[in-house]
Structures are given as structure tokens and as C-alpha cells.
Enzyme design. Sequence first.
Site, PDB file in Angstrom:
ATOM      1  N   ASP A  45       0.869  -1.187   0.000  1.00 39.77           N
ATOM      2  CA  ASP A  45       0.000   0.000   0.000  1.00 39.77           C
ATOM      3  C   ASP A  45       0.904   1.235   0.000  1.00 39.77           C
ATOM      4  O   ASP A  45       1.952   1.217   0.635  1.00 39.77           O
ATOM      5  CB  ASP A  45      -0.890  -0.004   1.255  1.00 39.77           C
ATOM      6  CG  ASP A  45      -2.176   0.773   1.068  1.00 39.77           C
ATOM      7  OD1 ASP A  45      -3.254   0.170   1.216  1.00 39.77           O
ATOM      8  OD2 ASP A  45      -2.110   1.992   0.768  1.00 39.77           O
ATOM      9  N   TYR A  81     -11.977   7.558 -12.292  1.00 39.09           N
ATOM     10  CA  TYR A  81     -12.098   6.261 -11.613  1.00 39.09           C
ATOM     11  C   TYR A  81     -12.652   5.196 -12.567  1.00 39.09           C
ATOM     12  O   TYR A  81     -12.136   4.081 -12.642  1.00 39.09           O
ATOM     13  CB  TYR A  81     -13.016   6.404 -10.401  1.00 39.09           C
ATOM     14  CG  TYR A  81     -13.153   5.160  -9.563  1.00 39.09           C
ATOM     15  CD1 TYR A  81     -12.077   4.664  -8.838  1.00 39.09           C
ATOM     16  CD2 TYR A  81     -14.371   4.486  -9.484  1.00 39.09           C
ATOM     17  CE1 TYR A  81     -12.203   3.524  -8.054  1.00 39.09           C
ATOM     18  CE2 TYR A  81     -14.502   3.352  -8.705  1.00 39.09           C
ATOM     19  CZ  TYR A  81     -13.420   2.872  -7.992  1.00 39.09           C
ATOM     20  OH  TYR A  81     -13.548   1.742  -7.216  1.00 39.09           O
TER      21      TYR A  81
END
Length: 316
Positions: free
Chosen positions: A32, A145
Site C-alpha cells: 500500500d 475512476y
Amino acid sequence: MERTLVTGGAGFLGSHLCDALLNEGHEVICVDNLITGNMDNIAHIQSDRFHFVKQDISQPFTVAGSLDNIVNLASPASPVDYYAHPVETLKVGSFGTYNTLELAREKGAVFFMASTSEVYGDPLEHPQKETYWGNVNPIGPRSVYDEPKRFSEALTMAYHRTHGVDTRIVRIFNTYGPRMAINDGRAIPNFLYQALKGEDLTVYGDGSQTRSFCYVSDLIEGMVRLLKSGHSDPVNIGNPIEMTLLEMAEKILQVTGSRSKIVFKPLPEDDPKVRQPDINLARQLLGWEPKVKLEEGLRDTLDYFRKSIDTHQAEP
Ligand code: UDP
């Protein structure tokens, strides 16, 4: 023991998936870059089968040793987050997916792509079946997105067809539960926070738009089953119980016992008017369907938000 890489593993869904895979006996490498992920989400994990690597997958990367599976969840996922990080969102859903697919090819790993109901855009078919091609504005604010997720699906299928990579694609519908960021701007976190603080609940538009909300444990169960399934075409995972956003705001007032008022704010551009998954494929293929009732899920989420607000207030 299976060795699984989870990108976006410190996010809301990623951290729950890490928990589930550890429970299944996997060794889990969690990657991450923490732009929307949070170390608090994985702070509870004690297992020596768990490793965290801070890495932006938009840059080429590798991990030492063999990998059996790669689950690619890395991306800002709430509208507020992807509006705040538009270019990063486009990069992670293009370069990031490419880098991760290359890694899967090199390692001979199963590649599992976390896609989204946003590939259906503002849908003209309702409910949405996997066969529907969608209605996405390619240049609107949500395109940062929607388009990289569509591109990621295309790239995943190309690696499957051209390079024989064993792939999965899940189309995730609205999901809620503990570890959602309180300030991520989505409807359930906003309404719960506002209700707890005695602030007005902000319903966008007239609140007649619909969504279908799935509790996180149900979604993760569906994802784990899909990972094991060997099925390479996209599969919807979500809860088919559809409601308007006004109904959701009212439900949250009821569950919290709050005396907050509901106020109406402008509807964001291109906000889908309806959304409901057709989950017949998941039912047949995976023997899966959601079990957690809305009220039960909202209560668990409320408990988490209460604690989260207390912790933040306690901080200096
Ligand atoms: N929404 C709302 N009030 C809020 C936040 C969101 O009415 O404070 C609406 C939003 O316009 C959309 C729905 O709730 O119609 C779901 O929004 P969310 O951001 O949770 O997820 P989306 O489905 O848009 O990705």
C-alpha cells in the site's frame, strides 16, 4: 501454504481481505502507498505470516520469492478521494494494473482484479448484469475512476487471452462496514458521522437515486470464493437490496436514534441514478449470496465509528 500479494491491503476492503486470507492459512504480503490506506486498518494483525510493504504500484515493483495469487485492490475508491487524487487514480488503474499483471505473469500467479459497478456508469439497464457494457461519460469527473477500472478489465482479459494468465475480475458494488474512513465522503460514513455529531444529514439531489449496500463480511466471502473458482469472466458481488438515498438517511437516523435533520445538497455531476447488482451468476457459480441484514451491518459500523470518533477526539 499459499502466498498471496494484496495491493491496497491497508485500505477498507484490502485490510478485511488480508484478515480473511490469513484465516484461510495464506502468507500475505500487503502492499500500500497509504494515500488513502491507513496503517490503523492492519495494526491488529499479529501473524508472522503477514508482511507490509510501502509501495506505489504505479511504479514498477517486484517482491522476493514465489507468489500464488495477486489481488489488485489498490486505488482511491470514494468519489471524494478520487476527485482529490485524479491523476494518481488514473495512474494506479493503468500503470499500476500493468505492473501488477506483469508481476503475476513473471510469478505464474493468479491475478484477481478488483473492478467496480462504476464500469456500468449511469446504467440504462437495471438491475445490472455482467453482460451489460455500461454508460460511462469518458471525460466527466467520475471518469478518473471509471475509465481506469474499465481499462484494467480490458488489460486483465488481454493478459488472460494473450499470455494465459489465470485471471479473475470482481465487480464490487457499494460496500460498507468497519474501517471505512470516517471522512471518505461516501454516503454511509457521512450520514453516520453527521448523525453521531448531531449535524444535518446531507442528502444529495432529491435523494431518489438508488444504491444497493453490501456489508463488508459478505463481500469478502464472495471475493474469496471467486478467487478459488477458476472463473475468468467478470462477476458482480454486491447486495441486491436496493434503496433510495433518502431511505438510507432515514434508516441511519433510526439506527442511531439521532435527532439530526435531513437537508438536501446539489447532486454531483454524473451521479448514477440507479444501481443494483444482478447476482445470479455469483449465486450459480459460487453458491454465494449476502447474509448480513442492513440493520445489523449498520450497527456494527456505528460501533466502529463511535470508537473512531472517540479516539480522534482523545488525540491532542
Ligand atoms: N450521497 C449523499 N450524501 C452524502 C454522500 C453521498 O446523498 O453525504 C449520495 C451520492 O450522491 C450517491 C450515493 O449517495 O448518489 C452514494 O454515494 P457514495 O459516495 O457513497 O458512493 P457512489 O455509489 O457514488 O460511488
